[in-house]
Design an enzyme around this catalytic site. Structure first.
Site, short mmCIF file in Angstrom:
data_model
loop_
_atom_site.label_atom_id
_atom_site.label_comp_id
_atom_site.label_asym_id
_atom_site.label_seq_id
_atom_site.Cartn_x
_atom_site.Cartn_y
_atom_site.Cartn_z
N ILE A 116 -71.07 -18.23 -35.36
CA ILE A 116 -72.23 -17.57 -35.21
C ILE A 116 -72.80 -18.10 -33.88
O ILE A 116 -72.55 -18.99 -33.34
CB ILE A 116 -73.35 -18.01 -36.37
CG1 ILE A 116 -73.36 -19.50 -36.53
CG2 ILE A 116 -72.32 -17.34 -37.77
CD1 ILE A 116 -74.58 -19.58 -37.79
N ASP A 117 -73.61 -17.40 -33.53
CA ASP A 117 -74.30 -17.37 -32.08
C ASP A 117 -75.02 -18.92 -32.20
O ASP A 117 -75.69 -19.67 -33.07
CB ASP A 117 -75.33 -16.53 -31.70
CG ASP A 117 -74.53 -15.18 -31.35
OD1 ASP A 117 -73.52 -14.97 -31.18
OD2 ASP A 117 -75.63 -14.09 -31.37
N ASN A 118 -75.08 -19.44 -30.80
CA ASN A 118 -75.83 -20.86 -30.58
C ASN A 118 -77.06 -20.75 -31.16
O ASN A 118 -77.62 -21.68 -31.57
CB ASN A 118 -75.62 -21.08 -29.37
CG ASN A 118 -74.32 -21.48 -28.58
OD1 ASN A 118 -73.44 -21.57 -29.46
ND2 ASN A 118 -74.06 -21.58 -27.44
N ARG A 237 -77.86 -8.65 -33.51
CA ARG A 237 -79.08 -8.78 -32.33
C ARG A 237 -78.99 -7.32 -31.35
O ARG A 237 -80.00 -6.65 -31.38
CB ARG A 237 -78.85 -9.95 -31.42
CG ARG A 237 -78.82 -11.07 -31.92
CD ARG A 237 -78.34 -12.39 -31.21
NE ARG A 237 -78.74 -12.54 -29.86
CZ ARG A 237 -78.53 -13.21 -28.88
NH1 ARG A 237 -77.34 -14.09 -29.09
NH2 ARG A 237 -79.19 -13.64 -27.82
#
Length: 334
Positions: A116-118, A237
């Protein structure tokens, strides 16, 4: 040049121990030096990262408190925002896998099964063995893993399935189209519910470095529960921003959403896309659209992987309350 020619002569390369039993492609694969006593053969291509990407928040976290479950095959972590799951090319030290392994006192490092994104927090599954890593990858490919997200958006979203197509270029920002484009990846998610909530207060926003991206109205935000139907990088996003409901604090996609609100024809792949006289004009419009996006968030955005389950719910895990519901700060070690 003389030394280079000597160490790369075919007669020399064929005798290198690292090449024995491998195809040329296998021998060319890069590997990481992890021990001080590891031998590097003459002629080996060497890359040194003198300015690695850093993740200082790793040192502020109480990692034991972020462990959701520990089994013989896997560990489930409630990943903090502002951290990397498995590290980056230039930094595998400051990662969730490394710090969770240390917190649990494991002698064998945990392995990454998915990303998953930072800037996203929430449920992440780390494998304890290479075998289970492969097993979990297969479950993902066979769509046996269910993922739910909570997204804090700047505008409301309609309930239902949202479909877009993502440009197949592995560079941020990810561009998406509402219309089908051959070769672009299908992106689908389902908005299960959407409710109005207070916009995060200044104290919490400051604690998580939530960036003020210039959204005009900040009295209320909207907490949406989302079921991920496909798993593309930046999918949630990019899709929400394309619908005019960017995620709070998303300094990459919110500026573009704001620009599109003021100039509806700016997005060459949006609802109000223009007709272009030539391919060159279209390409210039794409470049201009990319320039409307900002930089990657420094710590957190309003996005949490709140639930993950597989094997028909036999394995089912939930993250803690998302940061925007908390009154704590980053420095408290959470």
């Amino acid at each position: 040049m003389r030394v280079f020619k000597e160490v790369t002569d075919p007669s020399v390369l064929s005798k290198r121990s690292s090449i024995k039993g491998k195809t040329v492609r296998e021998a060319q694969k890069t590997f990481r030096i992890t021990h001080v006593d590891q031998i590097v053969e003459a002629g080996t291509y060497l890359r040194v990262h003198v300015h690695p990407k850093r993740f200082p928040r790793c040192y502020d976290i109480d990692w034991k408190s972020r462990i959701i479950a520990v089994t013989e095959s896997h560990v489930v972590l409630d990943k903090p925002a502002g951290t990397s799951v498995g590290g980056t090319t230039d930094n595998i030290e400051e990662s969730c896998a490394t710090f969770a392994s240390r917190a649990l006192g494991l002698t064998t490092p945990l392995r990454t099964t998915h990303q998953i994104d930072n800037c996203t927090e929430g449920c992440v599954v780390l494998a304890r063995t290479q075998e289970y890593c492969s097993i979990f990858h297969r479950k993902i490919r066979e769509k046996k893993v269910k993922k739910l997200y909570l997204a804090l958006t700047a505008a409301p979203l309609p309930v239902g399935i949202m479909t877009h197509y993502m440009r197949p270029i592995n560079i941020a920002p990810r561009l998406i189209s509402e219309d089908f484009i051959k070769g672009w990846y299908l992106c689908q998610l389902e908005v299960m519910e959407c409710k109005k909530v207070p916009w995060p207060d200044a104290t919490v926003g400051k604690a998580y470095s939530i960036e003020d991206c210039g959204w005009p109205s900040r009295d209320y935000a909207y907490e949406c529960k989302i079921k991920l139907l496909t798993g593309r990088t930046h999918q949630v996003r990019a899709q929400l921003a394309a619908c005019g409901a960017p995620i709070v604090g998303d300094s990459m996609y919110m500026p573009a959403a704001i620009a599109q609100l003021s100039s509806p024809g700016l997005n060459p792949f949006g609802k109000c896309q223009k007709e272009y006289a030539s391919d060159d004009d279209k390409e210039m419009a794409v470049i201009e659209w990319i320039s409307q996006h900002g930089k990657e968030p420094s710590v957190a955005i309003g996005l949490q992987a709140c639930h993950i389950s597989w094997d028909d719910g036999e394995c089912c895990y939930e993250a803690r309350s998302p940061w925007w519901r908390c009154k704590c700060n980053v420095g408290s070690g959470v």
